[in-house]
Motif scaffolding. Structure first.
Motif, PDB file in Angstrom:
ATOM      1  N   LYS A 114       0.724  -1.139   0.091  1.00 18.12           N
ATOM      2  CA  LYS A 114       0.081   0.100  -0.174  1.00 18.12           C
ATOM      3  C   LYS A 114       1.061   1.232  -0.133  1.00 18.12           C
ATOM      4  N   GLY A 115       2.125   1.208  -0.356  1.00 18.38           N
ATOM      5  CA  GLY A 115       2.736   2.351  -0.461  1.00 18.38           C
ATOM      6  C   GLY A 115       2.575   3.249  -1.752  1.00 18.38           C
ATOM      7  N   TRP A 116       3.087   4.473  -1.678  1.00 20.75           N
ATOM      8  CA  TRP A 116       2.611   5.485  -2.538  1.00 20.75           C
ATOM      9  C   TRP A 116       3.710   5.458  -3.674  1.00 20.75           C
ATOM     10  N   LEU A 117       4.736   4.918  -3.707  1.00 20.57           N
ATOM     11  CA  LEU A 117       5.866   4.752  -4.568  1.00 20.57           C
ATOM     12  C   LEU A 117       5.141   3.383  -5.603  1.00 20.57           C
ATOM     13  N   SER A 118       5.690   3.583  -6.797  1.00 20.17           N
ATOM     14  CA  SER A 118       5.066   2.612  -7.700  1.00 20.17           C
ATOM     15  C   SER A 118       5.401   1.090  -7.222  1.00 20.17           C
ATOM     16  N   ARG A 119       4.374   0.068  -7.477  1.00 15.78           N
ATOM     17  CA  ARG A 119       4.345  -1.313  -7.155  1.00 15.78           C
ATOM     18  C   ARG A 119       5.490  -2.000  -7.926  1.00 15.78           C
ATOM     19  N   SER A 120       5.759  -1.205  -9.107  1.00 14.59           N
ATOM     20  CA  SER A 120       6.895  -2.055 -10.055  1.00 14.59           C
ATOM     21  C   SER A 120       8.426  -1.965  -9.314  1.00 14.59           C
ATOM     22  N   TRP A 121       8.487  -1.158  -8.487  1.00 17.64           N
ATOM     23  CA  TRP A 121       9.974  -1.172  -7.798  1.00 17.64           C
ATOM     24  C   TRP A 121      10.058  -2.349  -6.766  1.00 17.64           C
ATOM     25  N   LEU A 122       8.816  -3.196  -6.425  1.00 19.95           N
ATOM     26  CA  LEU A 122       9.058  -4.494  -5.758  1.00 19.95           C
ATOM     27  C   LEU A 122       9.515  -5.491  -6.710  1.00 19.95           C
ATOM     28  N   GLN A 123      10.706  -6.223  -6.240  1.00 15.96           N
ATOM     29  CA  GLN A 123      11.371  -6.982  -7.194  1.00 15.96           C
ATOM     30  C   GLN A 123      10.834  -8.334  -7.310  1.00 15.96           C
ATOM     31  N   ASP A 124       9.776  -8.641  -8.321  1.00 19.37           N
ATOM     32  CA  ASP A 124       9.391  -9.940  -8.504  1.00 19.37           C
ATOM     33  C   ASP A 124       8.959  -9.793  -9.958  1.00 19.37           C
ATOM     34  N   GLU A 125       8.974 -11.171 -10.616  1.00 18.02           N
ATOM     35  CA  GLU A 125       8.549 -11.340 -12.045  1.00 18.02           C
ATOM     36  C   GLU A 125       8.105 -12.616 -12.375  1.00 18.02           C
ATOM     37  N   ILE A 126       7.050 -12.795 -13.218  1.00 15.58           N
ATOM     38  CA  ILE A 126       6.796 -14.288 -13.726  1.00 15.58           C
ATOM     39  C   ILE A 126       7.279 -14.426 -14.998  1.00 15.58           C
ATOM     40  N   ILE A 127       7.885 -15.732 -15.110  1.00 14.32           N
ATOM     41  CA  ILE A 127       8.604 -15.868 -16.352  1.00 14.32           C
ATOM     42  C   ILE A 127       7.861 -17.397 -16.788  1.00 14.32           C
ATOM     43  N   ASN A 128       8.136 -17.292 -18.127  1.00 16.84           N
ATOM     44  CA  ASN A 128       7.210 -18.519 -18.714  1.00 16.84           C
ATOM     45  C   ASN A 128       8.455 -19.099 -19.587  1.00 16.84           C
ATOM     46  N   VAL A 129       8.773 -20.540 -19.309  1.00 19.79           N
ATOM     47  CA  VAL A 129       9.854 -21.049 -20.216  1.00 19.79           C
ATOM     48  C   VAL A 129       9.247 -22.266 -20.906  1.00 19.79           C
ATOM     49  N   ASP A 130       9.232 -22.010 -22.435  1.00 15.81           N
ATOM     50  CA  ASP A 130       8.628 -22.641 -23.477  1.00 15.81           C
ATOM     51  C   ASP A 130       9.367 -24.178 -23.661  1.00 15.81           C
ATOM     52  N   VAL A 131      10.595 -24.018 -23.486  1.00 17.36           N
ATOM     53  CA  VAL A 131      11.253 -25.280 -23.875  1.00 17.36           C
ATOM     54  C   VAL A 131      12.303 -25.662 -22.816  1.00 17.36           C
ATOM     55  N   LEU A 132      12.013 -26.851 -22.450  1.00 14.17           N
ATOM     56  CA  LEU A 132      12.796 -27.593 -21.241  1.00 14.17           C
ATOM     57  C   LEU A 132      13.228 -28.808 -21.998  1.00 14.17           C
ATOM     58  N   PRO A 133      14.618 -29.314 -21.740  1.00 13.71           N
ATOM     59  CA  PRO A 133      15.618 -28.555 -20.767  1.00 13.71           C
ATOM     60  C   PRO A 133      15.986 -27.120 -21.495  1.00 13.71           C
ATOM     61  N   GLY A 134      16.195 -26.099 -20.406  1.00 12.07           N
ATOM     62  CA  GLY A 134      16.533 -24.716 -21.126  1.00 12.07           C
ATOM     63  C   GLY A 134      17.101 -23.922 -20.053  1.00 12.07           C
ATOM     64  N   THR A 135      17.937 -22.803 -20.377  1.00 10.90           N
ATOM     65  CA  THR A 135      18.377 -21.735 -19.737  1.00 10.90           C
ATOM     66  C   THR A 135      18.194 -20.338 -19.984  1.00 10.90           C
ATOM     67  N   ILE A 136      17.877 -19.681 -18.901  1.00  9.47           N
ATOM     68  CA  ILE A 136      17.184 -18.479 -19.038  1.00  9.47           C
ATOM     69  C   ILE A 136      17.998 -17.264 -18.197  1.00  9.47           C
ATOM     70  N   THR A 137      18.448 -16.403 -18.788  1.00 10.93           N
ATOM     71  CA  THR A 137      18.970 -15.312 -18.058  1.00 10.93           C
ATOM     72  C   THR A 137      18.114 -14.089 -18.153  1.00 10.93           C
ATOM     73  N   LEU A 138      17.849 -13.494 -16.911  1.00 12.39           N
ATOM     74  CA  LEU A 138      16.796 -12.284 -16.857  1.00 12.39           C
ATOM     75  C   LEU A 138      17.623 -11.188 -17.475  1.00 12.39           C
ATOM     76  N   ASP A 139      16.635 -10.336 -18.244  1.00 11.25           N
ATOM     77  CA  ASP A 139      17.055  -9.097 -18.887  1.00 11.25           C
ATOM     78  C   ASP A 139      17.298  -8.109 -17.789  1.00 11.25           C
ATOM     79  N   ARG A 140      16.387  -8.138 -16.676  1.00 12.57           N
ATOM     80  CA  ARG A 140      16.421  -6.939 -15.798  1.00 12.57           C
ATOM     81  C   ARG A 140      17.397  -7.269 -14.693  1.00 12.57           C
ATOM     82  N   ARG A 141      18.335  -6.352 -14.217  1.00 12.37           N
ATOM     83  CA  ARG A 141      19.233  -6.334 -13.169  1.00 12.37           C
ATOM     84  C   ARG A 141      18.339  -6.140 -11.886  1.00 12.37           C
ATOM     85  N   TYR A 142      18.932  -7.084 -11.028  1.00 15.38           N
ATOM     86  CA  TYR A 142      18.127  -7.052  -9.636  1.00 15.38           C
ATOM     87  C   TYR A 142      19.493  -6.938  -8.532  1.00 15.38           C
TER      88      TYR A 142
END
Length: 521
Positions: A114-142
């Motif tokens: 319920k903070g007044w800064l954007s919710r997007s600053w909270l560090q989470d994301e949902i990823i979908n992996v279409d091909v397994l086995p597989g390797t994913i490197t996130l684009d966003r720096r955390y």
């Protein structure tokens, strides 16, 4: 050359000074559970579950959750390798990744934020992996220590298994460049210094960021303090120079140095103008020259610094005091009740004193004389209208408020001499109703004032109590905010969005290395 061309040239110079980032691959150290614990900092504790190696033995099904502890704070890019087990992956794998600098960020439910800064600053994301086995490197720096992985979807045919997981950290700082401390520094101070250095390291990217989680921008108030620590540790002085040129080349339409700026897609200034921050460009330039002797940069950027003094003086009223109304903003500290008038007057004087030294160094006789006159006028006005002889405190605003910020900045501005300043700080310790300090930024200036008064032991005790308090509460990098009496305090409406690795909090290393260790070499 017109002003636009000059700014473009300065931005070009800043671009040429862009540093290369050092990279390192780091792995999690253990699996943990984050649990509610009323005795732990902010009500969240960490319990060990097993070694990090054990995570690769686990078969994860829909609804499963694991939390990994990387052992300390890191800034970088996450890579995950996975494989399907039991059968082929006939539907995408869906994961929720939650990154936390502190346990509260992986323990609390972000949906209730319920903070007044954007919710997007909270560090989470949902990823979908279409091909397994597989390797994913996130684009966003955390920026994180803890990583929670929730398996949201698989299918009835397959489960999933981790085969590799690591973070590629990035920073423009080189820990190998930091001079070692002497053994006589003591374990407590050595630990405070170590965490302070790590705080600065994680904030040093292609600019000096204020915080790698939030706001990830170049703020001049943070820059000034980061630069002071950098001179004593990493010695990345070209990065300070780059930031000065970015500010000079990205000013607001009225010539003001903006409070902060963005790097991408191209450097541009934020619309925020803070009275004190713009003036601190003068002090930052002076500190840079004092350290490096880079006269060319001093000569090029002095007109920008000189202009900030003119702009700031235009705000003085007929009495020679900074006009206090709703048309301006000055930072000083995060405190809803803090009146900024007296503190702003002091920052003006403080910065003009540095400007006076620059004008003298550049042999600008007329400018030096003019600045000297302005300093005397501002000091006389402060003593005439902001000093309460009966209370023996500097007061601020219509309510004649007494605050720590006002006293500390007036001392740093040398409005009163050292004996009177020392006595003022002693009285202040016993003033129950004075508006207090809430950020390491303001506490830094208090420590600086103590040292100016020759109160070295009190300064060191303040470092042990305040920054040492953060260590006892679990800090592996120092935080944006720390109120020992209210450990969930946030000016943003939620401690979840507080920055737990923050630039203005790294200054114990400056004090330790400049005023303690250097004395014992």
């Amino acid at each position: 050359m017109n002003e636009h061309m000059i700014k473009t040239t300065w931005l070009d110079q800043a671009k040429q000074l862009t540093p290369e980032l050092h990279q390192q691959k780091v792995y999690p150290e253990r699996m943990v559970h984050v649990v509610q614990d009323e005795d732990a900092f902010q009500g969240w504790g960490v319990e060990p579950v097993g070694s990090a190696a054990q995570v690769y033995d686990q078969i994860l099904k829909k609804g499963d959750c694991i939390t990994l502890d990387f052992g300390t704070h890191h800034v970088g890019y996450l890579t995950i390798s996975l494989q399907n087990v039991r059968s082929n992956a006939d539907a995408p794998l869906r994961l929720r990744l939650t990154f936390g600098e502190m346990p509260c960020e992986v323990g609390e439910d972000f949906s209730e934020y319920k903070g007044w800064l954007s919710r997007s600053w909270l560090q989470d994301e949902i990823i979908n992996v279409d091909v397994l086995p597989g390797t994913i490197t996130l684009d966003r720096r955390y920026a994180f220590r803890y990583l929670k992985i929730d398996v949201l979807e698989t299918s009835i045919r397959y489960d999933v298994q981790l085969t590799d997981l690591y973070c590629t950290t990035v920073t423009s700082a080189d820990l190998a460049a930091v001079p070692p401390l002497g053994q006589d520094i003591g374990l407590e101070m050595a630990n405070i210094d170590r965490v302070a250095v790590q705080t600065l390291r994680d904030c040093m990217q292609t600019v000096f960021e204020d915080g790698p989680k939030r706001d990830r921008r170049l703020w001049i108030g943070d820059l000034r303090l980061q630069a002071l620590v950098n001179y004593e540790t990493f010695g990345c002085n070209e990065l300070v120079k780059r930031c000065l040129y970015l500010f000079a080349g990205s000013r607001l339409e009225g010539g003001q140095v903006g409070a902060c700026l963005y790097e991408y897609p191209e450097p541009y200034v934020d619309e925020t103008y803070l009275y004190d921050y713009a003036l601190l460009f003068v002090a930052t330039l002076y500190d840079y020259y004092e350290t490096t002797g880079d006269r060319n940069t001093l000569e090029e950027l002095w007109p920008v610094a000189y202009e900030q003094i003119h702009i700031a003086l235009a705000r003085l009223n007929e009495q020679g005091i900074v006009q206090d109304d709703d048309t301006w903003y000055c930072f000083l500290d995060w405190h809803d009740e803090l009146n900024k008038q007296a503190g702003a007057q002091a920052v003006l004087i403080y910065s003009m004193r540095r400007g006076l030294k620059i004008a003298h160094e550049l042999d600008l006789v007329d400018q030096e004389a003019w600045i000297n006159v302005q300093i005397q006028k501002a000091v006389n006005a402060a003593l005439a209208y902001l000093w309460d002889e009966e209370q023996k405190y500097f007061i601020s605003g219509k309510e004649r408020q007494v605050s720590w910020a006002s006293q500390v900045w007036m001392i740093l501005a040398e409005v009163i001499d050292v004996p009177n300043a020392t006595a003022l700080l002693e009285r202040l310790e016993h003033h129950a109703n004075a508006i207090g300090m809430t950020t390491p930024y303001m506490v830094h200036h208090y420590v600086d004032a103590l040292l100016l008064c020759g109160e070295k032991e009190k300064a060191l005790e303040q470092i042990r109590t305040y920054w040492g308090g953060m260590l006892k509460d679990g800090a592996d990098t120092f935080w944006e905010l720390y109120n020992p009496d209210d450990k969930t305090y946030s000016p943003y409406g939620s401690n979840l969005v507080n920055s737990y690795c923050h630039a203005w909090s790294c200054t114990p290393s400056y004090f330790i290395r400049r005023y303690v260790y250097k004395d014992t070499k």
